[in-house]
Design an enzyme around this catalytic site. Structure first.
Site: not given
Ligand SMILES: O=C(NC/C=C/[C@H]1O[C@@H](n2cnc3c(NCCO)ncnc32)[C@H](O)[C@@H]1O)c1cc(-c2ccc(F)cc2)cc(O)c1O
Ligand SMILES: [Mg+2]
Length: 214
Positions: A141, A144, A169-170, A199
């Site tokens: 999650d 993406k 997810d997503n 969600e």
């Molecule tokens: O973008 C979404 N999720 C991202 C989550 C990121 C979280 O995870 C952390 N994260 C990211 N990459 C890494 C990584 N590794 C990779 C980088 O090195 N290693 C460790 N942590 C990581 C971030 O710091 C955040 O805490 C999303 C959007 C919508 C959405 C739908 C419709 C809309 F209109 C708008 C938004 C709905 C959803 O359910 C979604 O999950």
């Molecule tokens: Mg999500």
């Protein structure tokens, strides 16, 4: 300086939930997201599908990629069998700070290990530093475009076994096209789509459950 959305979400938990009661923490976050501010938690509708997969797998060892505020961490953690562990990876220190407090408020700190850092660096350290052999369940999650590279990394690091479950997810919104194509076309996975909604909205989204065949 004002507060951030994760900080306001944490305040809502501290105000409306009961300490040590994971379900009340989940309900408080869902109420906050339905009535005050949308936030990218897996949410209550997709959350029920997540719950059913966690109960079915009953993982001794689970991994979550992308903790954010800890909502799905609490959903998974509350359903783990005794002695089971969930490792959740989060590289944003501000989000990690909020998530730790949400996890502690739910009383799940013994079952959940939040590790701060990027998944690309941490996954290769799982065996040696965290004593992991393989993960029974992985919940994806995070960003993406990182689902596919991190899945390949998990394979390469020998962290998946015959029967390990990936739940993503997503896969529709925002969408993870390369990941979806991979797990649906690879002979090493048996994949199934669970249709749901983004969600707290009526927009279509869903979870993809993929069994690693070894
Ligand atoms: O973008 C979404 N999720 C991202 C989550 C990121 C979280 O995870 C952390 N994260 C990211 N990459 C890494 C990584 N590794 C990779 C980088 O090195 N290693 C460790 N942590 C990581 C971030 O710091 C955040 O805490 C999303 C959007 C919508 C959405 C739908 C419709 C809309 F209109 C708008 C938004 C709905 C959803 O359910 C979604 O999950
Ligand atoms: Mg999500």
């Amino acid at each position: 300086t004002g507060s951030t959305r994760p900080q306001r979400l944490l305040k809502a938990v501290q105000k409306n939930a009961s300490r040590g009661d994971p379900q009340s923490v989940i309900s408080a976050i869902d109420r906050f997201c339905h009535s005050s501010e949308w936030a990218m938690n897996v949410g209550d509708e997709k959350g029920v599908i997540l719950d059913s997969v966690v109960c079915e797998v009953s993982p001794g060892c689970a991994l979550e990629l992308g903790t954010y505020c800890g909502y799905s961490t609490v959903r998974i953690g509350r359903l783990l069998p005794p002695g089971a562990k969930l490792i959740t990876l989060e590289f944003n220190p501000d989000y990690a700070k909020v998530a730790r407090q949400v996890i502690d408020f739910a009383g799940l700190q013994e079952k959940v290990l939040l590790v701060e850092g990027p998944s690309g660096d941490l996954i290769p350290k799982m065996k040696e530093q965290y004593g992991i052999t393989t993960f029974d369940l992985v919940f994806l999650d995070h960003w993406k475009d990182r689902y596919l590279p991190d899945t390949k990394l998990l394979e390469e690091c020998g962290l998946l076994r015959k029967g390990s479950i990936l739940l993503a997810d997503n896969v529709i919104c925002p969408g993870t096209p390369d990941y979806l194509a991979y797990v649906r076309s690879s002979p090493r996975y048996e994949s199934k789509y669970f249709k749901s909604h983004l969600e707290y909205t009526k927009v279509e989204d869903g979870l993809e459950k993929s069994i690693f065949l070894g």
